[in-house]
Design a protein around this motif. Structure first.
Motif, PDB file in Angstrom:
ATOM      1  N   PRO A 136       5.771  55.402  18.676  1.00 15.88           N
ATOM      2  CA  PRO A 136       7.172  55.072  18.960  1.00 15.88           C
ATOM      3  C   PRO A 136       7.358  54.644  20.408  1.00 15.88           C
ATOM      4  O   PRO A 136       6.695  55.180  21.305  1.00 15.88           O
ATOM      5  N   ARG A 137       8.246  53.688  20.603  1.00 15.49           N
ATOM      6  CA  ARG A 137       8.562  53.188  21.941  1.00 15.49           C
ATOM      7  C   ARG A 137      10.039  53.435  22.211  1.00 15.49           C
ATOM      8  O   ARG A 137      10.887  53.022  21.434  1.00 15.49           O
ATOM      9  N   HIS A 138      10.303  54.094  23.320  1.00 15.53           N
ATOM     10  CA  HIS A 138      11.684  54.459  23.639  1.00 15.53           C
ATOM     11  C   HIS A 138      12.103  53.787  24.941  1.00 15.53           C
ATOM     12  O   HIS A 138      11.354  53.834  25.925  1.00 15.53           O
ATOM     13  N   PRO A 139      13.286  53.166  24.958  1.00  9.44           N
ATOM     14  CA  PRO A 139      13.722  52.466  26.170  1.00  9.44           C
ATOM     15  C   PRO A 139      13.929  53.399  27.357  1.00  9.44           C
ATOM     16  O   PRO A 139      13.736  52.990  28.505  1.00  9.44           O
ATOM     17  N   GLY A 140      14.307  54.626  27.093  1.00  6.38           N
ATOM     18  CA  GLY A 140      14.488  55.616  28.153  1.00  6.38           C
ATOM     19  C   GLY A 140      13.706  56.867  27.801  1.00  6.38           C
ATOM     20  O   GLY A 140      12.691  56.811  27.119  1.00  6.38           O
ATOM     21  N   TRP A 141      14.184  57.988  28.266  1.00  8.78           N
ATOM     22  CA  TRP A 141      13.519  59.234  27.936  1.00  8.78           C
ATOM     23  C   TRP A 141      13.783  59.609  26.475  1.00  8.78           C
ATOM     24  O   TRP A 141      14.875  59.385  25.959  1.00  8.78           O
ATOM     25  N   ALA A 142      12.821  60.174  25.823  1.00 13.62           N
ATOM     26  CA  ALA A 142      12.988  60.742  24.494  1.00 13.62           C
ATOM     27  C   ALA A 142      11.990  61.875  24.375  1.00 13.62           C
ATOM     28  O   ALA A 142      10.826  61.726  24.745  1.00 13.62           O
ATOM     29  N   PRO A 143      12.425  63.017  23.870  1.00 16.32           N
ATOM     30  CA  PRO A 143      11.515  64.156  23.744  1.00 16.32           C
ATOM     31  C   PRO A 143      10.497  63.928  22.634  1.00 16.32           C
ATOM     32  O   PRO A 143      10.700  63.098  21.748  1.00 16.32           O
ATOM     33  N   THR A 144       9.428  64.675  22.708  1.00 16.45           N
ATOM     34  CA  THR A 144       8.457  64.612  21.626  1.00 16.45           C
ATOM     35  C   THR A 144       9.118  65.101  20.342  1.00 16.45           C
ATOM     36  O   THR A 144       9.948  66.018  20.379  1.00 16.45           O
ATOM     37  N   PRO A 145       8.801  64.475  19.200  1.00 16.95           N
ATOM     38  CA  PRO A 145       9.449  64.903  17.943  1.00 16.95           C
ATOM     39  C   PRO A 145       9.297  66.400  17.681  1.00 16.95           C
ATOM     40  O   PRO A 145      10.192  67.027  17.140  1.00 16.95           O
ATOM     41  N   THR A 146       8.172  66.979  18.083  1.00 20.92           N
ATOM     42  CA  THR A 146       7.953  68.406  17.811  1.00 20.92           C
ATOM     43  C   THR A 146       8.815  69.296  18.698  1.00 20.92           C
ATOM     44  O   THR A 146       8.908  70.486  18.457  1.00 20.92           O
ATOM     45  N   ALA A 147       9.449  68.714  19.724  1.00 28.56           N
ATOM     46  CA  ALA A 147      10.270  69.514  20.627  1.00 28.56           C
ATOM     47  C   ALA A 147      11.693  69.678  20.113  1.00 28.56           C
ATOM     48  O   ALA A 147      12.489  70.396  20.717  1.00 28.56           O
ATOM     49  N   ALA A 148      12.004  69.026  18.995  1.00 23.21           N
ATOM     50  CA  ALA A 148      13.394  69.024  18.540  1.00 23.21           C
ATOM     51  C   ALA A 148      13.837  70.391  18.038  1.00 23.21           C
ATOM     52  O   ALA A 148      14.995  70.757  18.156  1.00 23.21           O
ATOM     53  N   SER A 149      12.931  71.175  17.473  1.00 18.09           N
ATOM     54  CA  SER A 149      13.359  72.435  16.875  1.00 18.09           C
ATOM     55  C   SER A 149      13.495  73.507  17.925  1.00 18.09           C
ATOM     56  O   SER A 149      12.861  73.480  18.954  1.00 18.09           O
TER      57      SER A 149
END
Ligand SMILES: [Zn+2]
Ligand SMILES: [Zn+2]
Length: 149
Positions: A136-149
């Protein structure tokens, strides 16, 4: 997924009394960062960052040589005062982690994780081509998917 026995080691480029650091176990996450704060201070087109729990990280040698430079109010970058190598940083939004510049690990050292995304692609240098790696490519900051929970 954690690799309990794993230990990563790295350091600066000094021949004599180099700064040495290590961390135990797998990083929380690993990512490619294209933000200008990382690239300009490193002189590189990208930064490869391992986000490591502070409790798992320690300096093992040469601590007295470590200097700090705040590239912004929230980013506290540590480098060797002798050779200039920028090894890791502390950022206020991640109070429980240290962000390690993966290329300063020993080349034979395990990292303990693979990059899972590109962040700050809006800041990408025009001469850098992001490989077709499917991440995945994010224009700005984005957390790792595993960090969502
Ligand atoms: Zn050094
Ligand atoms: Zn960055």
């Amino acid at each position: 997924m954690s690799e309990q026995g794993m230990q990563a080691t790295g350091g600066c480029r000094c021949d004599t009394n180099p700064v040495r650091y290590e961390y135990n176990g797998a990083p929380f996450e690993v990512h490619y960062c294209l933000c200008t704060d990382c690239t300009d201070i490193s002189g590189g087109a990208l930064a490869l960052i391992a986000v490591v729990e502070r409790d798992a990280f320690r300096i093992t040698q040469g601590e007295e040589k470590i200097r700090n430079f705040d590239t912004k109010a929230t980013a506290h970058r540590r480098f060797c005062g002798d050779c200039g190598c920028h090894m890791f940083l502390y950022v206020d939004p991640f109070p429980d982690h240290v962000l390690v510049h993966v290329p300063t690990l020993d080349r034979e050292s395990q990292v303990g994780g693979e990059p899972d995304r590109w962040v700050f692609t809006d800041s990408k240098h025009p001469l850098l081509a992001i490989p077709d790696d499917g991440l995945p490519r994010h224009p700005g900051w984005a957390p790792t998917p595993t960090a969502a929970s």
